[in-house]
Scaffold this motif. Sequence first.
Motif, PDB file in Angstrom:
ATOM      1  N   PHE A  20      -3.227  -6.465  -2.239  1.00 18.25           N
ATOM      2  CA  PHE A  20      -2.244  -5.809  -1.376  1.00 18.25           C
ATOM      3  C   PHE A  20      -2.517  -4.390  -1.575  1.00 18.25           C
ATOM      4  O   PHE A  20      -2.654  -3.415  -0.753  1.00 18.25           O
ATOM      5  CB  PHE A  20      -0.990  -6.186  -1.513  1.00 18.25           C
ATOM      6  CG  PHE A  20       0.115  -5.320  -0.605  1.00 18.25           C
ATOM      7  CD1 PHE A  20       0.075  -5.710   0.771  1.00 18.25           C
ATOM      8  CD2 PHE A  20       0.899  -4.448  -1.285  1.00 18.25           C
ATOM      9  CE1 PHE A  20       1.057  -4.981   1.588  1.00 18.25           C
ATOM     10  CE2 PHE A  20       1.697  -3.680  -0.306  1.00 18.25           C
ATOM     11  CZ  PHE A  20       1.709  -3.819   1.029  1.00 18.25           C
ATOM     12  N   TYR A  21      -2.525  -3.870  -3.104  1.00 16.41           N
ATOM     13  CA  TYR A  21      -2.395  -2.470  -3.417  1.00 16.41           C
ATOM     14  C   TYR A  21      -3.669  -1.957  -2.675  1.00 16.41           C
ATOM     15  O   TYR A  21      -3.653  -0.883  -2.400  1.00 16.41           O
ATOM     16  CB  TYR A  21      -2.214  -2.337  -4.741  1.00 16.41           C
ATOM     17  CG  TYR A  21      -2.497  -0.975  -5.293  1.00 16.41           C
ATOM     18  CD1 TYR A  21      -1.182  -0.146  -5.370  1.00 16.41           C
ATOM     19  CD2 TYR A  21      -3.532  -0.559  -6.017  1.00 16.41           C
ATOM     20  CE1 TYR A  21      -1.304   1.141  -5.750  1.00 16.41           C
ATOM     21  CE2 TYR A  21      -3.538   0.828  -6.536  1.00 16.41           C
ATOM     22  CZ  TYR A  21      -2.352   1.730  -6.294  1.00 16.41           C
ATOM     23  OH  TYR A  21      -2.556   3.013  -6.690  1.00 16.41           O
ATOM     24  N   LYS A  22      -5.095  -2.726  -2.894  1.00 15.96           N
ATOM     25  CA  LYS A  22      -6.187  -2.028  -2.378  1.00 15.96           C
ATOM     26  C   LYS A  22      -6.140  -1.902  -0.945  1.00 15.96           C
ATOM     27  O   LYS A  22      -6.822  -0.989  -0.455  1.00 15.96           O
ATOM     28  CB  LYS A  22      -7.301  -2.943  -2.818  1.00 15.96           C
ATOM     29  CG  LYS A  22      -7.645  -2.982  -4.305  1.00 15.96           C
ATOM     30  CD  LYS A  22      -8.694  -3.715  -4.607  1.00 15.96           C
ATOM     31  CE  LYS A  22      -9.209  -3.827  -5.941  1.00 15.96           C
ATOM     32  NZ  LYS A  22     -10.119  -4.954  -6.265  1.00 15.96           N
ATOM     33  N   GLU A  23      -5.279  -2.658  -0.077  1.00 13.41           N
ATOM     34  CA  GLU A  23      -5.365  -2.575   1.475  1.00 13.41           C
ATOM     35  C   GLU A  23      -4.275  -1.709   1.838  1.00 13.41           C
ATOM     36  O   GLU A  23      -4.424  -0.997   2.971  1.00 13.41           O
ATOM     37  CB  GLU A  23      -5.339  -3.824   1.797  1.00 13.41           C
ATOM     38  CG  GLU A  23      -6.365  -4.715   1.547  1.00 13.41           C
ATOM     39  CD  GLU A  23      -6.161  -6.397   1.974  1.00 13.41           C
ATOM     40  OE1 GLU A  23      -5.300  -6.657   2.955  1.00 13.41           O
ATOM     41  OE2 GLU A  23      -7.088  -7.153   1.692  1.00 13.41           O
ATOM     42  N   ALA A  24      -3.075  -1.556   1.175  1.00 15.68           N
ATOM     43  CA  ALA A  24      -2.184  -0.620   1.804  1.00 15.68           C
ATOM     44  C   ALA A  24      -2.384   0.822   1.774  1.00 15.68           C
ATOM     45  O   ALA A  24      -2.963   1.127   0.789  1.00 15.68           O
ATOM     46  CB  ALA A  24      -0.802  -1.120   0.848  1.00 15.68           C
ATOM     47  N   ASP A  25      -1.831   1.543   2.637  1.00 15.23           N
ATOM     48  CA  ASP A  25      -1.728   2.895   2.483  1.00 15.23           C
ATOM     49  C   ASP A  25      -0.430   3.371   1.886  1.00 15.23           C
ATOM     50  O   ASP A  25       0.521   2.529   1.605  1.00 15.23           O
ATOM     51  CB  ASP A  25      -2.042   3.833   3.890  1.00 15.23           C
ATOM     52  CG  ASP A  25      -0.735   3.419   4.765  1.00 15.23           C
ATOM     53  OD1 ASP A  25       0.163   2.898   4.394  1.00 15.23           O
ATOM     54  OD2 ASP A  25      -1.190   3.607   6.207  1.00 15.23           O
ATOM     55  N   VAL A  27       8.153  -3.801 -11.868  1.00 15.02           N
ATOM     56  CA  VAL A  27       7.539  -3.818 -10.639  1.00 15.02           C
ATOM     57  C   VAL A  27       6.028  -4.186 -10.618  1.00 15.02           C
ATOM     58  O   VAL A  27       5.195  -3.901 -11.490  1.00 15.02           O
ATOM     59  CB  VAL A  27       7.295  -2.085 -10.270  1.00 15.02           C
ATOM     60  CG1 VAL A  27       6.671  -1.896  -8.838  1.00 15.02           C
ATOM     61  CG2 VAL A  27       8.662  -1.538 -10.101  1.00 15.02           C
ATOM     62  N   GLU A  28       5.857  -5.086  -9.579  1.00 17.31           N
ATOM     63  CA  GLU A  28       4.812  -5.756  -9.733  1.00 17.31           C
ATOM     64  C   GLU A  28       4.112  -5.880  -8.250  1.00 17.31           C
ATOM     65  O   GLU A  28       4.703  -6.214  -7.201  1.00 17.31           O
ATOM     66  CB  GLU A  28       4.733  -7.530  -9.687  1.00 17.31           C
ATOM     67  CG  GLU A  28       5.351  -7.775 -11.407  1.00 17.31           C
ATOM     68  CD  GLU A  28       5.747  -9.205 -11.380  1.00 17.31           C
ATOM     69  OE1 GLU A  28       5.117  -9.944 -11.131  1.00 17.31           O
ATOM     70  OE2 GLU A  28       6.993  -9.469 -11.741  1.00 17.31           O
ATOM     71  N   ILE A  29       2.802  -5.331  -8.173  1.00 18.84           N
ATOM     72  CA  ILE A  29       2.253  -5.157  -6.711  1.00 18.84           C
ATOM     73  C   ILE A  29       0.637  -6.068  -6.867  1.00 18.84           C
ATOM     74  O   ILE A  29      -0.009  -5.686  -7.966  1.00 18.84           O
ATOM     75  CB  ILE A  29       1.853  -3.751  -6.397  1.00 18.84           C
ATOM     76  CG1 ILE A  29       3.027  -2.788  -6.525  1.00 18.84           C
ATOM     77  CG2 ILE A  29       0.885  -3.901  -5.260  1.00 18.84           C
ATOM     78  CD1 ILE A  29       2.932  -1.580  -6.147  1.00 18.84           C
ATOM     79  N   LYS A  30       0.572  -6.926  -6.135  1.00 16.61           N
ATOM     80  CA  LYS A  30      -0.566  -7.509  -6.041  1.00 16.61           C
ATOM     81  C   LYS A  30      -1.671  -6.796  -5.799  1.00 16.61           C
ATOM     82  O   LYS A  30      -1.805  -5.875  -5.031  1.00 16.61           O
ATOM     83  CB  LYS A  30      -0.532  -8.865  -5.042  1.00 16.61           C
ATOM     84  CG  LYS A  30       0.199  -9.897  -5.542  1.00 16.61           C
ATOM     85  CD  LYS A  30       0.102 -11.192  -4.864  1.00 16.61           C
ATOM     86  CE  LYS A  30       1.035 -12.243  -5.192  1.00 16.61           C
ATOM     87  NZ  LYS A  30       1.176 -13.487  -4.138  1.00 16.61           N
ATOM     88  N   GLY A  34      13.565  -8.919  -6.103  1.00 13.53           N
ATOM     89  CA  GLY A  34      13.418  -8.451  -4.589  1.00 13.53           C
ATOM     90  C   GLY A  34      12.119  -8.281  -4.280  1.00 13.53           C
ATOM     91  O   GLY A  34      11.103  -8.011  -5.018  1.00 13.53           O
ATOM     92  N   GLU A  35      11.689  -9.315  -3.077  1.00 15.83           N
ATOM     93  CA  GLU A  35      10.152  -9.376  -2.910  1.00 15.83           C
ATOM     94  C   GLU A  35       9.961  -8.877  -1.314  1.00 15.83           C
ATOM     95  O   GLU A  35      11.194  -9.278  -0.469  1.00 15.83           O
ATOM     96  CB  GLU A  35       9.769 -10.847  -2.942  1.00 15.83           C
ATOM     97  CG  GLU A  35       9.566 -11.349  -4.336  1.00 15.83           C
ATOM     98  CD  GLU A  35       9.078 -12.562  -4.516  1.00 15.83           C
ATOM     99  OE1 GLU A  35       8.921 -13.047  -5.626  1.00 15.83           O
ATOM    100  OE2 GLU A  35       9.009 -13.502  -3.401  1.00 15.83           O
ATOM    101  N   VAL A  36       8.860  -8.433  -0.853  1.00 15.30           N
ATOM    102  CA  VAL A  36       8.398  -8.225   0.159  1.00 15.30           C
ATOM    103  C   VAL A  36       6.904  -8.776   0.413  1.00 15.30           C
ATOM    104  O   VAL A  36       6.338  -8.898  -0.564  1.00 15.30           O
ATOM    105  CB  VAL A  36       8.443  -6.609   0.754  1.00 15.30           C
ATOM    106  CG1 VAL A  36       9.768  -6.136   0.559  1.00 15.30           C
ATOM    107  CG2 VAL A  36       7.692  -5.839  -0.023  1.00 15.30           C
ATOM    108  N   GLU A  37       6.597  -8.814   1.797  1.00 16.00           N
ATOM    109  CA  GLU A  37       5.134  -9.123   2.221  1.00 16.00           C
ATOM    110  C   GLU A  37       4.736 -10.588   1.442  1.00 16.00           C
ATOM    111  O   GLU A  37       3.619 -10.606   0.803  1.00 16.00           O
ATOM    112  CB  GLU A  37       4.292  -8.000   1.805  1.00 16.00           C
ATOM    113  CG  GLU A  37       4.402  -6.976   2.758  1.00 16.00           C
ATOM    114  CD  GLU A  37       4.364  -7.168   4.241  1.00 16.00           C
ATOM    115  OE1 GLU A  37       3.096  -7.697   4.647  1.00 16.00           O
ATOM    116  OE2 GLU A  37       4.946  -6.994   5.113  1.00 16.00           O
ATOM    117  N   GLY A  38       5.692 -11.268   1.382  1.00 15.78           N
ATOM    118  CA  GLY A  38       5.198 -12.739   0.775  1.00 15.78           C
ATOM    119  C   GLY A  38       5.124 -12.700  -0.667  1.00 15.78           C
ATOM    120  O   GLY A  38       4.214 -13.430  -1.175  1.00 15.78           O
ATOM    121  N   GLY A  39       5.744 -11.700  -1.451  1.00 15.93           N
ATOM    122  CA  GLY A  39       5.618 -11.611  -2.724  1.00 15.93           C
ATOM    123  C   GLY A  39       4.432 -10.725  -3.155  1.00 15.93           C
ATOM    124  O   GLY A  39       3.994 -10.527  -4.429  1.00 15.93           O
ATOM    125  N   ALA A  40       3.701 -10.010  -2.345  1.00 12.48           N
ATOM    126  CA  ALA A  40       2.770  -8.948  -2.463  1.00 12.48           C
ATOM    127  C   ALA A  40       3.357  -7.796  -3.419  1.00 12.48           C
ATOM    128  O   ALA A  40       2.539  -7.343  -4.322  1.00 12.48           O
ATOM    129  CB  ALA A  40       2.157  -8.305  -1.545  1.00 12.48           C
TER     130      ALA A  40
END
Length: 101
Positions: free
Chosen positions: A52-57, A46-49, A26-32
Amino acid sequence: MFDKLMAAQQKADEIKKRLDTISVFGEVEGGAIRITATANKAITAVEIKEEFYKEADKEELEELLLTAINKALTQAEQVSATEMQAATKDMLGGLGGMFGR
């Protein structure tokens, strides 16, 4: 009849083992965010780029994680249903003699 029921149980166990070897995603935000699960609906990664992790709240991250997890579990359910349907068809073919067919 007992032999056929035992064979059906064995087939079900084989399917469960096979589902453990099938990965769905399952992917969201273009694989972010990418969630990996087995077709038995067990989350395995669970993989978070990093960028993305630095920018997301926190709220955005939580919402997107839920979406990605649900996508992976939906895909797992579809794979599982397909596998079970195919196995049931095979088993019913073998059990058909029990019902006068």
